[in-house]
Each structure stands twice: as structure tokens, then as C-alpha cells.
Write a protein that holds these residues in place. Structure first.
Motif, PDB file in Angstrom:
ATOM      1  N   LEU A  98      30.577  46.120  45.185  1.00  0.00           N
ATOM      2  CA  LEU A  98      30.597  46.163  43.733  1.00  0.00           C
ATOM      3  C   LEU A  98      31.189  44.911  43.098  1.00  0.00           C
ATOM      4  O   LEU A  98      30.791  44.521  42.001  1.00  0.00           O
ATOM      5  CB  LEU A  98      31.387  47.394  43.263  1.00  0.00           C
ATOM      6  CG  LEU A  98      31.454  47.666  41.765  1.00  0.00           C
ATOM      7  CD1 LEU A  98      30.069  47.972  41.211  1.00  0.00           C
ATOM      8  CD2 LEU A  98      32.406  48.831  41.475  1.00  0.00           C
ATOM      9  N   TYR A  99      32.125  44.262  43.767  1.00  0.00           N
ATOM     10  CA  TYR A  99      32.840  43.182  43.089  1.00  0.00           C
ATOM     11  C   TYR A  99      33.331  42.104  44.051  1.00  0.00           C
ATOM     12  O   TYR A  99      33.376  42.272  45.261  1.00  0.00           O
ATOM     13  CB  TYR A  99      34.047  43.740  42.329  1.00  0.00           C
ATOM     14  CG  TYR A  99      34.925  44.667  43.141  1.00  0.00           C
ATOM     15  CD1 TYR A  99      35.734  44.197  44.180  1.00  0.00           C
ATOM     16  CD2 TYR A  99      34.961  46.036  42.875  1.00  0.00           C
ATOM     17  CE1 TYR A  99      36.537  45.041  44.913  1.00  0.00           C
ATOM     18  CE2 TYR A  99      35.761  46.899  43.612  1.00  0.00           C
ATOM     19  CZ  TYR A  99      36.558  46.389  44.618  1.00  0.00           C
ATOM     20  OH  TYR A  99      37.350  47.240  45.352  1.00  0.00           O
ATOM     21  N   LYS A 100      33.715  40.978  43.430  1.00  0.00           N
ATOM     22  CA  LYS A 100      34.425  39.902  44.112  1.00  0.00           C
ATOM     23  C   LYS A 100      35.283  39.191  43.078  1.00  0.00           C
ATOM     24  O   LYS A 100      34.770  38.569  42.150  1.00  0.00           O
ATOM     25  CB  LYS A 100      33.476  38.904  44.774  1.00  0.00           C
ATOM     26  CG  LYS A 100      34.214  37.799  45.562  1.00  0.00           C
ATOM     27  CD  LYS A 100      33.244  36.851  46.236  1.00  0.00           C
ATOM     28  CE  LYS A 100      32.732  35.792  45.294  1.00  0.00           C
ATOM     29  NZ  LYS A 100      33.772  34.768  44.979  1.00  0.00           N
ATOM     30  N   PHE A 101      36.600  39.323  43.188  1.00  0.00           N
ATOM     31  CA  PHE A 101      37.527  38.639  42.295  1.00  0.00           C
ATOM     32  C   PHE A 101      38.922  38.758  42.902  1.00  0.00           C
ATOM     33  O   PHE A 101      39.102  39.303  43.987  1.00  0.00           O
ATOM     34  CB  PHE A 101      37.478  39.233  40.877  1.00  0.00           C
ATOM     35  CG  PHE A 101      37.888  40.684  40.786  1.00  0.00           C
ATOM     36  CD1 PHE A 101      39.190  41.039  40.480  1.00  0.00           C
ATOM     37  CD2 PHE A 101      36.969  41.710  40.987  1.00  0.00           C
ATOM     38  CE1 PHE A 101      39.577  42.375  40.388  1.00  0.00           C
ATOM     39  CE2 PHE A 101      37.324  43.046  40.901  1.00  0.00           C
ATOM     40  CZ  PHE A 101      38.641  43.371  40.604  1.00  0.00           C
ATOM     41  N   LYS A 102      39.930  38.235  42.194  1.00  0.00           N
ATOM     42  CA  LYS A 102      41.316  38.329  42.647  1.00  0.00           C
ATOM     43  C   LYS A 102      42.093  39.217  41.683  1.00  0.00           C
ATOM     44  O   LYS A 102      41.915  39.142  40.469  1.00  0.00           O
ATOM     45  CB  LYS A 102      41.959  36.936  42.716  1.00  0.00           C
ATOM     46  CG  LYS A 102      41.356  36.024  43.772  1.00  0.00           C
ATOM     47  CD  LYS A 102      42.089  34.690  43.809  1.00  0.00           C
ATOM     48  CE  LYS A 102      41.524  33.784  44.895  1.00  0.00           C
ATOM     49  NZ  LYS A 102      40.139  33.347  44.586  1.00  0.00           N
ATOM     50  N   GLN A 103      42.960  40.063  42.256  1.00  0.00           N
ATOM     51  CA  GLN A 103      43.689  41.035  41.433  1.00  0.00           C
ATOM     52  C   GLN A 103      45.153  41.086  41.847  1.00  0.00           C
ATOM     53  O   GLN A 103      45.490  40.969  43.026  1.00  0.00           O
ATOM     54  CB  GLN A 103      43.057  42.424  41.580  1.00  0.00           C
ATOM     55  CG  GLN A 103      43.655  43.479  40.666  1.00  0.00           C
ATOM     56  CD  GLN A 103      42.962  44.825  40.839  1.00  0.00           C
ATOM     57  OE1 GLN A 103      42.686  45.244  41.956  1.00  0.00           O
ATOM     58  NE2 GLN A 103      42.659  45.490  39.736  1.00  0.00           N
ATOM     59  N   SER A 104      46.024  41.272  40.854  1.00  0.00           N
ATOM     60  CA  SER A 104      47.455  41.431  41.132  1.00  0.00           C
ATOM     61  C   SER A 104      47.737  42.866  41.545  1.00  0.00           C
ATOM     62  O   SER A 104      46.873  43.740  41.455  1.00  0.00           O
ATOM     63  CB  SER A 104      48.261  41.091  39.881  1.00  0.00           C
ATOM     64  OG  SER A 104      48.117  42.136  38.907  1.00  0.00           O
TER      65      SER A 104
END
Length: 497
Positions: A98-104
């Protein structure tokens, strides 16, 4: 008689309790939120599903109700300090179908002054305001994190549904942003089955702008792929919790019809398949390896001349391609079978022929044909490593077969899994690989990358899921023509035991 006195206890001066010094920096919200008349107007418009604009606040109800509040934080220096604190957090790479990103991590316990101040304002004063506008009592649950979207990061179509989520919000903390930078918040229309159809509105991120919407059966949205290489799409997002809206029963798609093999003999195999794969002793070697690993890739599977014909036929304009959806489940182009040139029709006939069923049976040891030469069955992909076999075999297993052709023409649209391209070697950073995962687990069991003229055989059971990763803009060619991109065609089949 002398009386005994109790010894006098020494009284120690009482220590003053140190008050825990609060390091929270108060967050001042947009003045429009303090106006009672504005609140009443927005409440009526939301209830009647009509649009309204009140200063920096805009409510639109197409394709579903959503609210945009510009200059959400009234103090510019607070915004700058908030950005600085967020960028110093540790971020984790998030990537799946569903996704590809960076998260805290969750920010509910962070003590940085501006993060804590914003959190208090959001889940305090603003939560009360929002609850009055919606006419519901929102819970004090804190659900907030920070996300960084950089070049080729994406969050595909979804509706945010999860028990307890009532309102989703995003606060943008971005540099000057253009539509051409990507990273827009795209809103979808839905059909009569509450399935997403098409994007009808795209919101470009803007500094210090808050966007919110109710989580509902029709709240399908996505973050489009970030196309800029020198900007970071920084945002705070989360959910306000409360009573969920009523949802209709889940729409269940009709199963894909199964068809029997075509009555064609081995002459078809002799014309198409590389002769080395017709050798019985080599088939036994393949079967042994497949039984051990539950997957195998057979390179140069088609005869070179036939593969060249297939590749050239895919360039023909007579083929009609139709986008397949809904976009929350799949996104690729499928060829209309009645528009295929003869060469491609023959290739499909090969893959559906009785002779090919028998060949696959010999490759795998699975009883796909009654004349199968049978060894021990493969045992499925191991949950820890795809080269290990399961301890126990699951029922209703099936074989996924994909013949890939990494070649093509010019692209029609960037988001399709089957795009047209120039002949280029495929790289893993482009996406487009097929990933197999255990049900309700994140760990990969196996990844299969597109490769020219390669027959990929994968044995999987009902507990193993698969997805094709989004093809991103790194697949653009390095030529001056930015409309040319790499992509691939494949012939994909499932054979049931």
C-alpha cells in the motif's frame, strides 16, 4: 514517683515538592475557530452536505465531506520550531503493497515543547470544536505521528477504515509546493458498491494547512507519488476517535472463472518451449529443486525466435488495453483478448494447453494433469525463509505461473503495473516486483523480479498472499523524452491442484 515522658521526636522541616516544570509551548490556533457564528455555519453545512467558505476555512462535500483550514497555527515562529523538532525525530522506513514512506513513532508522549503544545491544542480545544461541528462526542484518544514523503514515496488508494477512527487529519509542514511535485492528497468518487472509481480532486500540500475528513465507507483517498527529488513532504497526521459511521456490508467481488485446459498435444510445446526444458532428466532436476524451495525461475524459457515475435507483437497498436481496478485493490492494464495479434493468441494457447499442464506437472510434482510423474509434493513457502519448506502442507494449494517480457512501447500513464517501455534491464528500485507474504504478517517469504523470458513458478497455499509493488517514477528512462519509461508485460496464470 517520677513520670516517664515520651521522647520528643525531632521534627524535620517538610520538603517542598518540586512542581514539574512544563516545557510545553502553547499553540495558538486560527482565529476563525474562535468565532461562534463560523462554528454554527460549518456545523449546518456539514450536516446538510453543502459547501461553505469562512475566511481561512473551506468545507467541500465532493466527493465526500472534507475541511481545509489554512494558517491553522497563528504563530509563524511556532510553525518553524515545530518543523525543526519534527525533523530531529527518528523515522522508520515503511513499505508494503500500500505504501512507501518514512514515519516517526507515535507522538503521544513526546515532550518537545512545540510537539507537546500542538498535541494539547489538537486533542484539547480543537477536538471540542470539531465534536461540536460534527454533533458527536470525540474521545480524548491521542493518535498522531509524523511522516516524511520523499522522491517516489507514495500511499495508494485506501479509506482509513479501522474500528474507532472517526475523523482523519493531516497538518502540512512543507516548503513551497507545486502540483508538479506530486504528493497531492487525491480524493476518489465511489460506485454503487462503495468501491473507489476515479480521482476527482487533488489537494496540493501547503505549509500550515490542516485537512480533515470523516472516515466513512466512501472516504477513499491516496497520497500521489512524490516526483520532486529536492523537497520533503513533511506532515503530521492521525485520527480523532469516536463512534464509527454505519458501514454497509463488504462488497465481495465475483470469483475469477476457472477454465479447463485446451486439448492441444506436445507439438505446441516443441514449437514454443526451449528444447532443454523438454528433456525428461532435466525436468526431474527442476522438480527436485522446486520440491525443496517451492519456487523456481526458468530462464530463456521460450525459444528465442518465438520470444522475439512475442516482444514485437506487444508493440502493435491494434491491442486494446483497459485499466483494471478498483484502485484500492489493483492498478494495471489488461489486454483485450480479441484484439491480440495471432502470435500472442498462440502464446496464450500454449499456457492454457493440456500439454503445458502436463509439463508443469513434471516441473513441480503437483497433480495438474492425470499423467503426472509424481515426486514428493512441495510444502509451501516457509514463514521465515523461502528456501526452507513448511513442516506441514496446507490444503487447496495452487501454482502461480508468470512469464515476463521486460520490453515495450511508450507509457500511457505512470501508475499502471503493465506499462509500455523501451528495452531496458529492470532494477529493483523501480518497484514492479511480485512479493509473497504470509497472511497477517509483514515478513517477506519471496520476491520475484521482472526478468526477460523467464518462467517463474511459485507454489503457494491459501495462507500466502501476493502483491505487485507500485511501479514508481524511477522507471523513467534517462532519455530526453520524459514520456518514455521502463515497465513490463507479463502473462500471469494460476493453476489449481
Amino acid at each position: 514517683m517520677a513520670s516517664k515522658r515520651r521522647p520528643v521526636e525531632s521534627v524535620k522541616p517538610e520538603k517542598k515538592r518540586k512542581r514539574k516544570r512544563s516545557c510545553e509551548e502553547p499553540a495558538e490556533l486560527c482565529s476563525v475557530l474562535e468565532d461562534q457564528q463560523v462554528k454554527q455555519t460549518v456545523r449546518e453545512a456539514w450536516g446538510q452536505k453543502t459547501a461553505c467558505t469562512q475566511g481561512d476555512l473551506e468545507l467541500d462535500c465532493h466527493p465526500f465531506p472534507h475541511c481545509i483550514i489554512r494558517n491553522f497555527l497563528s504563530n509563524e515562529s511556532f510553525v518553524e520550531n515545530l518543523q525543526r523538532e519534527l525533523l530531529q525525530l527518528n523515522f522508520h522506513e515503511k513499505s508494503n503493497d500500500l505504501y512507501k514512506f518514512k514515519q516517526s513513532d507515535d507522538l503521544k508522549k513526546r515532550t518537545e515543547p512545540h510537539i507537546a503544545g500542538l498535541r494539547s491544542a489538537l486533542f484539547g480545544r480543537f477536538r471540542s470544536w470539531l465534536g461540536e461541528v460534527l454533533g458527536v462526542e470525540l474521545e480524548a484518544t491521542v493518535d498522531i505521528s509524523c511522516a516524511k514523503y520523499e522522491y517516489t514515496d507514495v500511499l495508494l488508494c485506501h479509506d482509513d477504515e479501522l474500528e474507532g477512527r472517526r475523523v482523519a487529519f493531516i497538518l502540512y509542514l512543507v516548503p513551497p509546493w507545486e502540483d508538479s511535485d506530486g504528493g497531492t492528497l487525491d480524493l476518489y468518487t465511489t460506485d454503487s458498491n462503495f468501491q473507489p472509481e476515479s480521482i476527482v480532486k487533488s489537494l496540493v500540500p501547503s505549509l500550515n494547512t490542516l485537512v480533515l475528513f470523516e472516515v466513512s465507507p466512501v472516504s477513499f483517498h491516496q497520497v500521489s507519488e512524490v516526483l520532486t527529488e529536492d523537497k520533503c513532504r513533511l506532515s503530521l497526521s492521525g485520527w480523532f476517535h469516536g463512534p464509527s459511521l454505519e458501514r454497509p456490508p463488504r462488497h465481495i467481488e465475483a470469483p475469477v472463472p476457472r477454465s479447463l485446459h485446451l486439448p492441444r498435444d506436445e507439438t505446441l510445446l516443441m514449437e514454443w518451449v526451449n528444447p532443454m526444458y523438454m528433456d525428461i532428466s532435466y525436468q526431474e532436476q527442476i522438480q527436485e529443486e522446486f520440491e525443496e524451495n517451492s519456487e523456481i525461475q526458468l530462464k530463456d524459457f521460450l525459444q528465442e525466435e518465438k520470444f522475439r515475435e512475442v516482444r514485437e507483437a506487444l508493440r502493435l497498436s491494434q491491442i486494446q488495453w483497459t485499466k483494471r481496478g478498483p484502485p484500492n485493490k489493483r492498478c494495471y492494464e489488461a489486454a483485450s483478448l480479441d484484439t491480440l495479434p495471432q502470435c500472442l493468441s498462440e502464446c496464450l494457447e500454449l499456457l492454457r494447453s493440456e500439454a503445458f499442464f502436463l509439463l508443469l506437472s513434471n516441473f513441480t510434482g503437483l497433480r495438474l494433469h492425470y499423467l503426472t510423474y509424481r515426486m514428493e509434493k512441495p510444502r509451501g513457502l516457509h514463514p521465515n525463509h523461502h528456501q526452507r519448506i513448511r513442516a506441514e502442507r496446507k490444503s487447496r494449494a495452487y501454482l502461480c505461473v508468470v512469464v515476463k517480457c521486460v520490453d515495450g512501447l511508450l507509457a500511457d500513464t505512470h501508475c499502471c503495473m503493465m506499462q509500455k517501455q523501451r528495452r531496458q534491464n529492470w532494477q529493483s528500485e523501480f518497484g514492479g516486483f511480485t512479493c509473497y507474504v504470509a497472511n497477517e504478517e509483514d515478513e517477506e517469504l519471496l520476491t520475484v523480479y521482472p526478468e526477460d523470458n523467464s518462467l517463474a513458478l511459485v507454489y503457494r497455499d491459501k495462507e500466502t498472499l501476493k502483491f505487485v509493488k507500485h511501479v514508481n517514477h524511477k522507471s523513467l528512462s534517462e532519455s530526453a523524452d520524459s514520456s518514455t519509461r521502463r515497465a513490463f508485460y507479463d502473462f500471469s496464470f494460476v493453476y489449481y491442484e
